[in-house]
Design a protein around this motif. Structure first.
Motif, PDB file in Angstrom:
ATOM      1  N   ILE A  78      39.675  37.493  58.821  1.00 28.63           N
ATOM      2  CA  ILE A  78      40.245  36.789  57.681  1.00 28.63           C
ATOM      3  C   ILE A  78      38.981  35.939  57.651  1.00 28.63           C
ATOM      4  N   GLU A  79      38.833  35.528  56.603  1.00 27.55           N
ATOM      5  CA  GLU A  79      37.611  34.267  56.420  1.00 27.55           C
ATOM      6  C   GLU A  79      39.250  33.055  56.050  1.00 27.55           C
ATOM      7  N   VAL A  80      38.259  32.065  57.152  1.00 25.32           N
ATOM      8  CA  VAL A  80      39.575  30.967  56.401  1.00 25.32           C
ATOM      9  C   VAL A  80      38.683  29.569  56.810  1.00 25.32           C
ATOM     10  N   GLY A  81      39.362  28.266  56.908  1.00 29.48           N
ATOM     11  CA  GLY A  81      38.551  27.112  57.230  1.00 29.48           C
ATOM     12  C   GLY A  81      37.997  27.205  58.466  1.00 29.48           C
ATOM     13  N   ASN A  82      37.077  25.709  59.118  1.00 28.22           N
ATOM     14  CA  ASN A  82      36.506  25.686  60.059  1.00 28.22           C
ATOM     15  C   ASN A  82      37.405  25.274  61.513  1.00 28.22           C
ATOM     16  N   SER A  83      37.713  25.732  62.391  1.00 28.20           N
ATOM     17  CA  SER A  83      38.065  25.745  63.382  1.00 28.20           C
ATOM     18  C   SER A  83      39.866  25.737  63.317  1.00 28.20           C
ATOM     19  N   PRO A  84      40.707  26.791  63.271  1.00 26.18           N
ATOM     20  CA  PRO A  84      41.591  27.180  62.605  1.00 26.18           C
ATOM     21  C   PRO A  84      42.271  27.096  63.578  1.00 26.18           C
ATOM     22  N   ASP A  85      42.982  26.379  64.178  1.00 25.18           N
ATOM     23  CA  ASP A  85      43.830  26.556  65.317  1.00 25.18           C
ATOM     24  C   ASP A  85      45.421  26.408  65.910  1.00 25.18           C
ATOM     25  N   GLY A  86      46.625  26.748  64.348  1.00 24.56           N
ATOM     26  CA  GLY A  86      47.358  26.518  64.445  1.00 24.56           C
ATOM     27  C   GLY A  86      48.080  27.910  63.255  1.00 24.56           C
ATOM     28  N   VAL A  87      48.910  28.582  63.699  1.00 26.54           N
ATOM     29  CA  VAL A  87      49.439  29.880  63.106  1.00 26.54           C
ATOM     30  C   VAL A  87      50.494  29.734  63.114  1.00 26.54           C
ATOM     31  N   ALA A  88      51.779  30.569  62.066  1.00 32.19           N
ATOM     32  CA  ALA A  88      52.864  30.242  61.446  1.00 32.19           C
ATOM     33  C   ALA A  88      53.323  32.067  60.956  1.00 32.19           C
ATOM     34  N   VAL A  89      54.236  32.393  60.753  1.00 31.62           N
ATOM     35  CA  VAL A  89      54.576  33.973  59.472  1.00 31.62           C
ATOM     36  C   VAL A  89      56.018  33.480  59.370  1.00 31.62           C
ATOM     37  N   THR A  90      55.809  33.231  57.745  1.00 27.71           N
ATOM     38  CA  THR A  90      57.763  33.011  57.828  1.00 27.71           C
ATOM     39  C   THR A  90      58.112  34.559  57.738  1.00 27.71           C
ATOM     40  N   PRO A  91      59.961  34.004  57.676  1.00 24.49           N
ATOM     41  CA  PRO A  91      60.933  33.995  58.342  1.00 24.49           C
ATOM     42  C   PRO A  91      61.049  35.645  57.615  1.00 24.49           C
ATOM     43  N   ASP A  92      59.988  35.904  56.295  1.00 24.34           N
ATOM     44  CA  ASP A  92      60.363  37.291  55.444  1.00 24.34           C
ATOM     45  C   ASP A  92      59.106  38.204  55.616  1.00 24.34           C
ATOM     46  N   GLY A  93      57.588  37.187  56.822  1.00 23.00           N
ATOM     47  CA  GLY A  93      56.435  38.511  56.962  1.00 23.00           C
ATOM     48  C   GLY A  93      56.152  38.554  56.128  1.00 23.00           C
ATOM     49  N   ARG A  94      56.640  38.021  55.134  1.00 22.98           N
ATOM     50  CA  ARG A  94      55.206  37.446  54.018  1.00 22.98           C
ATOM     51  C   ARG A  94      54.357  37.242  53.863  1.00 22.98           C
ATOM     52  N   TYR A  95      54.299  35.664  53.989  1.00 27.79           N
ATOM     53  CA  TYR A  95      52.633  34.827  54.149  1.00 27.79           C
ATOM     54  C   TYR A  95      52.789  34.274  55.855  1.00 27.79           C
ATOM     55  N   VAL A  96      51.086  33.719  55.539  1.00 23.99           N
ATOM     56  CA  VAL A  96      51.068  33.629  57.221  1.00 23.99           C
ATOM     57  C   VAL A  96      50.471  32.033  57.179  1.00 23.99           C
ATOM     58  N   TYR A  97      50.754  30.542  57.480  1.00 24.71           N
ATOM     59  CA  TYR A  97      49.890  29.998  57.525  1.00 24.71           C
ATOM     60  C   TYR A  97      49.099  29.229  58.851  1.00 24.71           C
ATOM     61  N   ILE A  98      48.257  29.053  58.706  1.00 26.13           N
ATOM     62  CA  ILE A  98      46.856  28.937  58.944  1.00 26.13           C
ATOM     63  C   ILE A  98      46.185  27.327  59.317  1.00 26.13           C
ATOM     64  N   SER A  99      46.014  26.997  60.354  1.00 27.77           N
ATOM     65  CA  SER A  99      45.996  25.383  60.026  1.00 27.77           C
ATOM     66  C   SER A  99      44.141  25.468  60.756  1.00 27.77           C
TER      67      SER A  99
END
Length: 336
Positions: free
Chosen positions: A112-133
């Motif tokens: 999956i393409e995201v912004g430059n230099s992704p460094d952090g990742v976390a998944v919501t408790p329901d597994g529906r979304y992933v947040y990428i810093s």
């Protein structure tokens, strides 16, 4: 202590060779597998591109998965079916992808393409979304997070946060996420952006120590532990503790130099902080914090440059990614 000097580590059950520069480790919900990002070497601009898969029963690497360039962090979804890996790239050439590993076949099923230099990742408790810093690079720090829909594997939103966002953790209530903002080289303080996940906006910003690098939330959801790593040329030595009700720092705990990964015991009674050190002196310790008193109860030796840590669901073992030793150490926490 020299790099070749032997140290006594009676609390280490076994050390497992993995790829070069292991930076993070994550366990499946059932504890049967540990996934390890092999970042490579930052100083020589020679990033790696693999994730090692460890069978926790046999302590053997059972698969090596090729991902993007410079994998730095990863998280397993709540049902254990997939692992999301952020590919930072290198200081010279930023990465911009997230690799999605299927845990059944140990293969990448999406990039999956995201912004430059992704460094952090976390998944919501329901597994529906992933947040990428999206950390960015020193000369061009990022200030955004991408939101991935796990059903479609598409980026469906973006969140504006602080400068150079890194590690992120999501509260079990699914309402707030906490992302550490490493900041710019001239910044004398770091920040944590508290994200309201219902609106994908920053609810408040908390000031912490300089250049924070890791974050973890206590099992009861009342405290957030932030490792104030500091710049690699001038590492810090504190952990900031945030009250989730007031979003204020309620304790600052002195630990070893360059605190990296942080993890809590399942009962919340202990916080474990691995101390990476800095450019001049690599770290070799782990601080054990009594969360009732918010003080360090002991400091134990570990392998060179510990960068990441995960604690098993039964609280018996910790898995340390030792960046400088190319090893994962399995620590018997009862021996500490």
């Amino acid at each position: 202590m020299t790099d070749t000097e032997q140290i006594d580590l009676p609390h280490v059950e076994v050390t497992i060779p993995v790829g070069e520069g292991p930076s993070a480790v994550a366990l499946t919900p059932d504890g049967s597998r540990a996934y390890v990002t092999n970042y490579g070497r930052w100083a020589t601009h020679s990033p790696g591109d693999t994730v090692s898969v460890i069978d926790t029963a046999t302590h053997e690497v059972v698969a090596t998965v090729q991902v993007g360039v410079g994998p730095t962090a990863l998280e397993v979804v709540p049902d254990g079916s997939r692992v999301y890996v952020v590919n930072y790239g290198s200081g010279k050439e930023p990465g911009h992808t997230v690799s999605v590993i299927d845990t059944a076949g140990h293969e990448v099923v999406a990039t999956i393409e995201v912004g430059n230099s992704p460094d952090g990742v976390a998944v919501t408790p329901d597994g529906r979304y992933v947040y990428i810093s999206e950390l960015g690079i020193e000369t061009d720090p990022g200030s955004t997070m991408s939101v991935i829909d796990t059903a479609t594997l598409q980026v469906v939103g973006s969140v504006d946060v602080g400068a150079a966002p890194g590690a992120v953790a999501i509260h079990d209530n699914g309402v707030h996420a906490y992302v550490v903002n490493y900041g710019r080289p001239t910044d004398t303080e770091g920040t944590v952006s508290v994200i309201d996940l219902t609106t994908n906006t920053v609810a408040t910003t908390v000031t912490v120590g300089r250049s924070p690098g890791a974050v973890a939330i206590s099992p009861d959801g009342t405290r957030v532990y932030v490792a104030d790593h500091g710049p690699f040329g001038d590492p810090g030595n504190t952990v900031s503790v945030i009250d989730t009700a007031t979003h204020a720092v309620v304790s600052v705990i002195t630990v070893g130099d360059g605190p990296g990964g942080v993890a809590l015991s399942p009962d919340g009674s202990r916080a474990y902080v691995v101390n990476m050190g800095g450019n001049k002196t690599p770290g070799r310790t782990m601080s054990v914090i009594d969360t009732a008193t918010q003080t360090v109860m002991r400091t134990v030796p570990v392998e060179r440059t510990p960068a990441g840590i995960a604690v098993s669901a039964d609280g018996r073992r910790a898995y340390l990614a030792n960046y400088g030793a190319n090893l994962v150490s399995v620590i018997d926490l009862a021996r500490l």
